[in-house]
Write an enzyme that holds these catalytic residues in place. Structure first.
Site, PDB file in Angstrom:
ATOM      1  CG  MET A  72      -2.180  -1.144   0.959  1.00 32.11           C
ATOM      2  SD  MET A  72      -3.054  -1.322   2.317  1.00 32.11           S
ATOM      3  CE  MET A  72      -4.227  -0.060   2.432  1.00 32.11           C
ATOM      4  CE  LYS A  73       6.358   0.860   2.804  1.00 31.21           C
ATOM      5  NZ  LYS A  73       7.559  -0.026   2.891  1.00 31.21           N
ATOM      6  CG  HIS A 106       3.216   1.559   6.355  1.00 28.54           C
ATOM      7  ND1 HIS A 106       3.757   2.591   7.096  1.00 28.54           N
ATOM      8  CD2 HIS A 106       4.084   1.157   5.504  1.00 28.54           C
ATOM      9  CE1 HIS A 106       4.866   2.584   7.041  1.00 28.54           C
ATOM     10  NE2 HIS A 106       5.179   1.720   5.852  1.00 28.54           N
ATOM     11  CG  ASN A 154       6.637   6.065   7.306  1.00 28.24           C
ATOM     12  OD1 ASN A 154       7.037   6.370   8.205  1.00 28.24           O
ATOM     13  ND2 ASN A 154       7.440   5.323   6.238  1.00 28.24           N
ATOM     14  CD  GLU A 155      11.181   6.388   7.765  1.00 27.15           C
ATOM     15  OE1 GLU A 155      11.701   6.853   6.847  1.00 27.15           O
ATOM     16  OE2 GLU A 155      10.888   5.401   8.191  1.00 27.15           O
ATOM     17  CD  GLU A 270       7.330   0.701  10.224  1.00 23.24           C
ATOM     18  OE1 GLU A 270       8.557   0.275   9.864  1.00 23.24           O
ATOM     19  OE2 GLU A 270       6.782   1.664   9.581  1.00 23.24           O
ATOM     20  CD1 TRP A 319       8.787  -4.178   8.536  1.00 19.79           C
ATOM     21  CD2 TRP A 319       7.181  -3.285   9.140  1.00 19.79           C
ATOM     22  NE1 TRP A 319       8.448  -3.403   7.584  1.00 19.79           N
ATOM     23  CE2 TRP A 319       7.321  -2.931   7.889  1.00 19.79           C
ATOM     24  CE3 TRP A 319       5.855  -3.041   9.770  1.00 19.79           C
ATOM     25  CZ2 TRP A 319       6.325  -2.027   7.118  1.00 19.79           C
ATOM     26  CZ3 TRP A 319       4.868  -1.992   8.969  1.00 19.79           C
ATOM     27  CH2 TRP A 319       5.447  -1.720   7.692  1.00 19.79           C
TER      28      TRP A 319
HETATM   29  C1  XIL Z   1      10.412  -1.883   4.377  1.00 19.10           C
HETATM   30  C2  XIL Z   1       9.884  -3.290   3.952  1.00 19.10           C
HETATM   31  O1  XIL Z   1       9.551  -4.135   4.945  1.00 19.10           O
HETATM   32  C3  XIL Z   1      10.829  -3.663   2.963  1.00 19.10           C
HETATM   33  O2  XIL Z   1      10.204  -4.738   2.323  1.00 19.10           O
HETATM   34  C4  XIL Z   1      10.850  -2.582   1.792  1.00 19.10           C
HETATM   35  O3  XIL Z   1      12.084  -2.977   0.936  1.00 19.10           O
HETATM   36  C5  XIL Z   1      11.517  -1.310   2.266  1.00 19.10           C
HETATM   37  O4  XIL Z   1      10.593  -0.968   3.382  1.00 19.10           O
HETATM   38  N1  XIL Z   1      10.170   1.794   7.977  1.00 19.10           N
HETATM   39  C6  XIL Z   1       9.088   1.726   7.201  1.00 19.10           C
HETATM   40  C7  XIL Z   1       8.528   0.684   6.309  1.00 19.10           C
HETATM   41  O5  XIL Z   1       8.008   2.815   7.499  1.00 19.10           O
HETATM   42  O6  XIL Z   1       7.866   0.914   5.404  1.00 19.10           O
HETATM   43  C8  XIL Z   1       9.952  -0.285   5.857  1.00 19.10           C
HETATM   44  O7  XIL Z   1       9.412  -1.336   5.215  1.00 19.10           O
HETATM   45  C9  XIL Z   1      10.676  -0.322   7.137  1.00 19.10           C
HETATM   46  C10 XIL Z   1      11.259   0.872   7.815  1.00 19.10           C
END
Ligand code: XIL
Length: 359
Positions: A72-73, A106, A154-155, A270, A319
């Site tokens: 869902m990215k 997410h 996010n971030e 996560e 996660w």
């Molecule tokens: C990660 C996934 O788990 C991986 O499969 C992908 O390659 C990169 O992203 N912070 C986040 C998540 O908010 O979306 C990330 O997930 C891990 C770090």
């Protein structure tokens, strides 16, 4: 007839034998969701869910909340400009509905390289603002009634507590420079777009490292205070908590306490706990390290339960499901075993740590 008699005869004896020898001391095996007063989640991959029966069974039994690890990215939902692909996400949504599990969305906006290339090419502020607004409107509307909540942004903060304004990461990869192009206040506007798209979804700001970066933690808390003063809609804080067995307990507790003091929902969004923070290539797990991991899982879960008031407990999401499919070994380029299930889906000491933390 003879074999049937043998079978029923044996069946009469067996419970009696168990009753005498084993049952009184053997506690029933508990799943995480059974033991928890708040939702427990996994980040999952819909394709793995379809393909791998053991993975699917663990998800079905252990948790009642689901997050997509990547499905869902923006890079997966909209790989090309104007194109929307909800197919992978639909697998997750259908499964969640059939199993009566919550779905946490997410993420709508993220600076990092999972943003699609076409989006990262936009440098004009009006164009980027309108593009993100349309994206949030389209995706938020599509998932209305299907997701309980969203990580809207996010971030957004750097380690010093400022809004990120970098165009490249350390290895020279292009980032979506939201802070520079859209200005310092862009996070607030993304929340307004999300609220307009889905009035019922609970809206989260999601961030990593609050447990070891006090300036970032303070910046997130200050943002919430500012949002409340200005009437910007926000319902919760996500603390990613990609930590390791040496992460100081005091920092974990402080991050949870300060986040809870905002009065918002708090989601450990996560969680995973690394055994190999030194990223050694020839690493293997020892019973001592697995015991430290047990302790850290127990500490995180018990501290969440203690420090976050019950009405603010949105839940704890791991996660990943198992050590075999965790993202950490790929990310650190090192062996690691960060989750409560091993690669065969057997429960580790960490699973007991999670359960003991819930007691
Ligand atoms: C990660 C996934 O788990 C991986 O499969 C992908 O390659 C990169 O992203 N912070 C986040 C998540 O908010 O979306 C990330 O997930 C891990 C770090």
């Amino acid at each position: 007839m003879k074999s049937l008699f043998f079978f029923t005869g044996l069946a009469c004896l067996v419970p009696f034998a168990f009753h005498l020898d084993e049952r009184p001391s053997a506690a029933p095996a508990q799943t995480l969701q059974e033991a928890s007063p708040f939702p427990i989640g996994f980040a999952i991959n819909p394709a793995t869910l379809q393909r791998n029966a053991a993975y699917r069974q663990t998800v079905t039994q252990e948790v009642n909340s689901l997050t997509a690890d990547v499905a869902m990215k923006p890079s997966r939902i909209s790989p090309q400009k104007g194109v929307y692909d909800f197919g992978k996400a639909a697998i997750l949504i259908d499964f969640a509905q059939a199993q009566k599990k919550r779905v946490h969305g997410h993420a709508l906006v993220w600076f990092i390289d999972t943003s699609p290339a076409w989006l990262k090419q936009i440098r004009d502020s009006t164009e980027l603002e309108n593009t993100l607004k349309t994206y949030i409107q389209t995706v938020g509307t599509h998932f209305k009634g299907k997701v309980a909540s969203w990580d809207v942004v996010n971030e957004a903060f750097n380690d010093q507590g400022g809004i990120r304004t970098d165009s490249l990461n350390k290895s020279g990869k292009t980032l979506l420079n939201l802070g520079k192009i859209l200005g310092q206040d862009y996070v607030a506007r993304m929340f307004q777009y999300a609220r307009a798209a889905d009035p019922n979804a609970r809206l989260f700001y999601n961030e990593y490292g609050q447990e070891t970066r006090p300036a970032k933690l303070a910046a997130v808390v200050a943002m919430v205070t500012d949002f409340k003063r200005r009437g910007i809609p926000i319902n919760g804080l996500g603390l990613q908590m990609h930590i390791n067995i040496d992460t100081p307990d005091s920092g974990i507790e402080e991050a949870l306490r300060k986040s809870a003091e905002t009065g918002l929902l708090v989601h450990i969004s996560e969680l995973d706990i690394a055994l190999n923070p030194g990223k050694k290539k020839d690493f293997s797990a020892t019973p001592e390290l697995l015991e430290k991991q047990y302790q850290k899982y127990k500490f995180v879960v018990s501290t969440y339960k203690k420090v976050v008031p019950a009405p603010q407990q949105f839940g704890i999401t791991l996660w990943g499901v198992d050590d075999g499919t965790s993202w950490i070994p790929g990310y650190c380029q090192c062996p690691d075993y960060v989750l409560p299930f091993d690669a065969t889906f057997a429960k580790k000491r960490a699973h007991q740590g999670f359960l003991d933390g819930l007691k």
